[in-house]
Design a protein around this motif. Sequence first.
Motif, PDB file in Angstrom:
ATOM      1  N   ASP A   1       0.833  -1.200   0.000  1.00  0.00           N
ATOM      2  CA  ASP A   1       0.000   0.000   0.000  1.00  0.00           C
ATOM      3  C   ASP A   1       0.868   1.250   0.000  1.00  0.00           C
ATOM      4  N   PRO A   2       1.547   1.523  -1.088  1.00  0.00           N
ATOM      5  CA  PRO A   2       2.487   2.651  -1.077  1.00  0.00           C
ATOM      6  C   PRO A   2       1.772   3.998  -1.143  1.00  0.00           C
ATOM      7  N   LEU A   3       2.308   4.950  -0.442  1.00  0.00           N
ATOM      8  CA  LEU A   3       1.977   6.361  -0.655  1.00  0.00           C
ATOM      9  C   LEU A   3       3.303   7.009  -1.056  1.00  0.00           C
ATOM     10  N   PRO A   4       3.257   8.144  -1.725  1.00  0.00           N
ATOM     11  CA  PRO A   4       4.531   8.772  -2.100  1.00  0.00           C
ATOM     12  C   PRO A   4       5.498   8.884  -0.914  1.00  0.00           C
ATOM     13  N   ASP A   5       4.957   9.173   0.293  1.00  0.00           N
ATOM     14  CA  ASP A   5       5.779   9.295   1.497  1.00  0.00           C
ATOM     15  C   ASP A   5       6.375   7.988   1.990  1.00  0.00           C
ATOM     16  N   TYR A   6       5.792   6.874   1.591  1.00  0.00           N
ATOM     17  CA  TYR A   6       6.267   5.575   2.086  1.00  0.00           C
ATOM     18  C   TYR A   6       7.450   5.073   1.278  1.00  0.00           C
ATOM     19  N   VAL A   7       7.637   5.645   0.093  1.00  0.00           N
ATOM     20  CA  VAL A   7       8.746   5.221  -0.764  1.00  0.00           C
ATOM     21  C   VAL A   7      10.006   5.922  -0.277  1.00  0.00           C
ATOM     22  N   PRO A   8      11.074   5.168   0.011  1.00  0.00           N
ATOM     23  CA  PRO A   8      12.307   5.824   0.479  1.00  0.00           C
ATOM     24  C   PRO A   8      12.731   6.937  -0.490  1.00  0.00           C
TER      25      PRO A   8
ATOM     26  N   THR B   1      -6.857   5.112   3.150  1.00  0.00           N
ATOM     27  CA  THR B   1      -7.221   4.521   1.858  1.00  0.00           C
ATOM     28  C   THR B   1      -8.388   5.290   1.239  1.00  0.00           C
ATOM     29  N   ALA B   2      -9.373   5.635   2.053  1.00  0.00           N
ATOM     30  CA  ALA B   2     -10.474   6.457   1.556  1.00  0.00           C
ATOM     31  C   ALA B   2      -9.962   7.825   1.122  1.00  0.00           C
ATOM     32  N   GLU B   3      -9.002   8.354   1.874  1.00  0.00           N
ATOM     33  CA  GLU B   3      -8.392   9.634   1.470  1.00  0.00           C
ATOM     34  C   GLU B   3      -7.721   9.509   0.105  1.00  0.00           C
ATOM     35  N   ALA B   4      -7.050   8.378  -0.120  1.00  0.00           N
ATOM     36  CA  ALA B   4      -6.378   8.180  -1.410  1.00  0.00           C
ATOM     37  C   ALA B   4      -7.400   8.117  -2.546  1.00  0.00           C
ATOM     38  N   TYR B   5      -8.505   7.404  -2.332  1.00  0.00           N
ATOM     39  CA  TYR B   5      -9.542   7.351  -3.374  1.00  0.00           C
ATOM     40  C   TYR B   5     -10.107   8.739  -3.654  1.00  0.00           C
ATOM     41  N   SER B   6     -10.399   9.483  -2.592  1.00  0.00           N
ATOM     42  CA  SER B   6     -11.022  10.779  -2.831  1.00  0.00           C
ATOM     43  C   SER B   6     -10.020  11.735  -3.473  1.00  0.00           C
ATOM     44  N   ALA B   7      -8.751  11.632  -3.109  1.00  0.00           N
ATOM     45  CA  ALA B   7      -7.730  12.459  -3.772  1.00  0.00           C
ATOM     46  C   ALA B   7      -7.593  12.047  -5.240  1.00  0.00           C
ATOM     47  N   ALA B   8      -7.685  10.752  -5.510  1.00  0.00           N
ATOM     48  CA  ALA B   8      -7.528  10.266  -6.888  1.00  0.00           C
ATOM     49  C   ALA B   8      -8.622  10.839  -7.785  1.00  0.00           C
TER      50      ALA B   8
END
Lengths: 307, 307
Positions: free
Chosen positions: A22-29, B113-120
């Motif tokens: 479940d990557p977010l941009p912040d989770y990627v080193p 995860t819901a935040e990611a969907y709504s941002a997408a």
Amino acid sequence: MSFDILQEKIIALKNPTVAGLDPLPDYVPKHIMDRHLALKGETLEAAADAYFEFNRGLIDALCDIVPAVKPQSAYYELLGPAGVAALAKTAAYAKAKGLYVIADVKRNDIGSTAEAYSAAYLGTVKIGGSELAPFDFDAATINGYLGTDGIAPFLETCRRRNKAVFVLVKTSNPSSAELQDLQVGERKLYEAAGDLIEALARDTAGKYGYTCAGAVVGATYPEELKSLRRRLKNTFFLVPGYGAQGGGAGDVAGAFDENGRGAVINSSRAIICAWKKTGRDGLDFAEAARAEAIKMRGALRECVDFR
Amino acid sequence: MSFDILQEKIIALKNPTVAGLDPLPDYVPKHIMDRHLALKGETLEAAADAYFEFNRGLIDALCDIVPAVKPQSAYYELLGPAGVAALAKTAAYAKAKGLYVIADVKRNDIGSTAEAYSAAYLGTVKIGGSELAPFDFDAATINGYLGTDGIAPFLETCRRRNKAVFVLVKTSNPSSAELQDLQVGERKLYEAAGDLIEALARDTAGKYGYTCAGAVVGATYPEELKSLRRRLKNTFFLVPGYGAQGGGAGDVAGAFDENGRGAVINSSRAIICAWKKTGRDGLDFAEAARAEAIKMRGALRECVDFR
């Protein structure tokens, strides 16, 4: 039966963990993200390339420890079409490494739309004279609020292509009670949802007794988890909420049957963001994830005997 | 408020129709599909290019007749990442033509995860120092089975970016009763779901009285539709099930308030597949769609006064 494949992988590794990719941009080193941003600019495409490099490292580090991975589609959709391409590449790479791959998409619709979703994630589509598999996951999560019309088309694909679904029953979040715990006659709504899916898939039970229609049941409600395990004897469980959301190994022990079978336990951030705690700026992200997955496996083995 | 924009488009065109852009490979006229397959082979990419050409023709033919379009994401995901790229292009093209664009994605999840969907679909994501909008739809459909945790992150984005959502309340399919009609105390489950979303968005009502949290209510249940209209005075309705699924103009009249406002009526196949009935092999697909949309507008105007 698709859950036979998953159960056998679990038995072979003595580990029922599914690692959430479940990557977010912040989770990627940073060193990975920065390199791709330098190559393609501050674009969704660059971030998607960084996601894939991160995932490939995680998969390489985890594939002999965990039986399954579960990418959460939302994080990929967050990067638009390029992110969805990274999702497809991640799924293909994980399958090539022998992992069981679950699409966490929580799709739901009816009729031909539900058929399209199930063909997209688990099946094939005919283009001209060719039969093409758009994503070809092993299993997908779905939301059953629409009833049988929203579930049956997925089960049809599962039967035909040896795939599986996990239907939301009792989710791990604090407000899951608002609708799911409402009393409907003798039952709670989530029990009614569980009964419905167990009945719909009854004819598909595999060698371990589990049908192709699994259920999502949160680790954060251990009592409900235990009572659902007793109620839904033929339903394989996907259990989110371990780790970052607060569930521990003791909380999830009730998800397994008397033979230590019938469930996978998801952990996402605790594994993929393990590098944030080692003080090495993510240069060791793969080793950190592996160490965390081994630790989780140990905790689960202490609570359950995975024969 | 986002539904003010939609309502004003409806008033300007005296038409509350949303055209569902729900292509399947079979729905695309053969001369379009064949040309793209000849160019790129029998691939998902070729089919996605054909989708976009089909959609562009439909949008050009419909944009001065209907106020809104609603692509159903499943049909695009069916073509994998290339299909999702065609969805993004379709949305951008429709917006450029002045249409209100609704993503029919029925997404649902919790927390980040819901935040990611709504941002997408409705918001933006930060990549490096840049704020990028992956799809930038005007509105999206969501599934509220997870409760407030699954709805609130979307409302947050709606408030910030002047967007809207439609939450599934009473769906148009035959088996929607299995869970949605279960009696929970004094109410049915779908009424409880409706009450929840009306309460959550109360502070966002716009100039016509509608909040940013709309509801999906099927045309195939006209009595429920009428009683929900009375119950949820501040909730804008998206009404599927007109045409191919059996609902007529009389059935949907109850979706509107006493001023003829507060709802959009979706029609998909009847419009986009109108060419299948003209006997011209789809050479006239755009004119056929336009004629059908004009016919539907006429039928709706006969039942409701759209001031």
